[in-house]
Design a protein around this motif. Structure first.
Motif, PDB file in Angstrom:
ATOM      1  N   ARG A  48       0.832  -1.200   0.000  1.00  0.00           N
ATOM      2  CA  ARG A  48       0.000   0.000   0.000  1.00  0.00           C
ATOM      3  C   ARG A  48       0.870   1.255   0.000  1.00  0.00           C
ATOM      4  O   ARG A  48       0.596   2.231  -0.730  1.00  0.00           O
ATOM      5  N   THR A  70       2.521   1.828  -3.434  1.00  0.00           N
ATOM      6  CA  THR A  70       1.601   2.203  -4.513  1.00  0.00           C
ATOM      7  C   THR A  70       0.844   3.492  -4.186  1.00  0.00           C
ATOM      8  O   THR A  70      -0.187   3.781  -4.820  1.00  0.00           O
ATOM      9  N   GLU A  73      -2.832   3.023  -3.256  1.00  0.00           N
ATOM     10  CA  GLU A  73      -3.810   2.516  -4.223  1.00  0.00           C
ATOM     11  C   GLU A  73      -4.006   1.012  -4.175  1.00  0.00           C
ATOM     12  O   GLU A  73      -5.064   0.501  -4.538  1.00  0.00           O
ATOM     13  N   ASP A  89      -4.293  -4.362  -8.709  1.00  0.00           N
ATOM     14  CA  ASP A  89      -5.455  -4.748  -9.510  1.00  0.00           C
ATOM     15  C   ASP A  89      -5.789  -6.226  -9.386  1.00  0.00           C
ATOM     16  O   ASP A  89      -6.964  -6.607  -9.424  1.00  0.00           O
ATOM     17  N   ARG A 116      -7.595  -2.660  -5.557  1.00  0.00           N
ATOM     18  CA  ARG A 116      -8.232  -1.446  -6.049  1.00  0.00           C
ATOM     19  C   ARG A 116      -9.681  -1.755  -6.417  1.00  0.00           C
ATOM     20  O   ARG A 116     -10.076  -2.926  -6.539  1.00  0.00           O
ATOM     21  N   ASN A 117     -10.482  -0.733  -6.636  1.00  0.00           N
ATOM     22  CA  ASN A 117     -11.831  -0.947  -7.151  1.00  0.00           C
ATOM     23  C   ASN A 117     -11.749  -1.747  -8.450  1.00  0.00           C
ATOM     24  O   ASN A 117     -10.860  -1.518  -9.281  1.00  0.00           O
ATOM     25  N   ARG A 158     -17.242  -2.126  -3.984  1.00  0.00           N
ATOM     26  CA  ARG A 158     -16.002  -1.845  -4.711  1.00  0.00           C
ATOM     27  C   ARG A 158     -15.874  -2.700  -5.972  1.00  0.00           C
ATOM     28  O   ARG A 158     -14.857  -2.684  -6.636  1.00  0.00           O
TER      29      ARG A 158
END
Length: 340
Positions: A201, A204, A207, A210, A229-230, A255
């Protein structure tokens, strides 16, 4: 022929060399004279009684082999006797002869020995199926691979780096293993016993990632979902830390997260055949050029199969352990058929 049988579920000591009749290829199959066979985590789980073979599969363990085509069944036109191949099989790999669906056979990459080739099918099929097909890893996305120096982990890191230009993170259990992950292209390689989620975390900018490829599951599942992430995807290839987990469904819905998983063995030959074609088209040239590499941790004689399983039981391997089924030929490099 000689085969390895499981006398009863248990430790490596239950693996015994035995004699069985040589199998015959059915329609759409080939018979392979096996020179080398990969040793994989599913073999260990089957030996322990935790990964039963599908009803139609051979009870002999072993999922990837390399050798020469010895016979062909009806309807097989693309292969002929004498071809050097590696193949993903549905079982039966720990044997001097093994049948395989022809569509699951692939040419041995140029310059690769039979041992090298035997290290490829199971891990590259698994990585491709989970990262490219199920996780839909996109160009430039960020990926976390747990167990980065497992065979699947190393295949996944390299596929993501060279074919998706992904930003990569990996976890592993020793300084040596983490160094290998970094050498393969991981931006950071972290101790899986530490605060890897907080470290990623931070790296990034808060963020996260993925896609996560994981074989542990269990109590860390929500921790992994929190790192996505979303629209992120969490893909399981095993559940070594436990078959169940408590997750926050509301956060998953809000999310738009995806949790999925797979096992290839029950899939039909047509499904696996399509993966084989994509690997030969997109990954094999990178293997032949040296951009993607395979790492052989140890070559173990067929008659010492118990020692090969002990390596995996003790989690000592970096890359693949391979059985030399025919020690005289396992490390030789085959000459491609003219025109192939």
């Amino acid at each position: 022929m000689q085969v390895v049988l499981i006398e009863k579920t248990g430790g490596p000591e239950v693996l015994q060399i035995a004699e069985q009749p040589r199998p015959r290829p059915r329609s759409g199959e080939v018979l392979i004279r096996v020179f080398a066979a990969g040793v994989n985590r599913p073999d260990v789980q089957q030996r322990r009684g935790l990964y039963p073979a599908p009803p139609e599969a051979s009870p002999i363990i072993g999922l990837d082999v390399a050798g020469m085509v010895e016979d062909v069944g009806d309807g097989v036109d693309a292969l002929q006797i004498g071809d050097a191949v590696c193949a993903l099989v549905n079982g039966g790999g720990y044997a001097q002869y093994c049948v395989a669906p022809a569509v699951q056979c692939m040419p041995i990459p140029r310059g690769f020995s039979f041992v090298d080739a035997a290290s490829l099918p199971e891990v590259f099929f698994t990585a491709w199926n989970n990262l490219i097909w199920l996780a839909r890893l996109g160009n430039g996305e960020t990926l976390l691979v747990h167990g980065g120096t497992s065979g699947v982990g190393m295949a996944g890191i390299q596929i993501a780096r060279h074919l998706r230009n992904a930003t990569l993170f990996a976890t592993a259990g020793s300084d040596e293993k983490r160094a290998v992950c970094s050498a393969l292209g991981a931006r950071a390689a972290l101790d899986y016993r530490g605060r890897w989620d907080e470290e990623i975390r931070a790296l990034t900018g808060g963020e996260g990632v993925d896609v996560i490829l994981d074989g542990q599951a269990g109590p860390d599942t929500q921790r992994q979902l929190n790192l996505l992430r979303n629209d992120g995807r969490l893909v399981f290839i095993a559940s070594h830390q436990g078959p169940t987990a408590e997750v926050d469904i509301r956060a998953l819905v809000r999310r738009r997260l995806t949790i999925t998983g797979s096992t290839l063995r029950p899939r039909p030959a047509s499904y696996k055949g399509q993966i084989a074609r994509e690997l030969v088209d997109q990954v094999w040239p990178l293997l032949e050029s040296g951009l993607i590499v395979t790492r052989i941790h140890e070559i173990v004689p067929f008659t010492q199969v118990q020692a090969a399983h002990t390596i995996l039981d003790e989690n000592r391997q970096i890359g693949k352990v391979v059985l030399a089924v025919d020690p005289a030929l396992a490390e030789t490099v085959p000459v491609p058929r003219p025109g192939s």
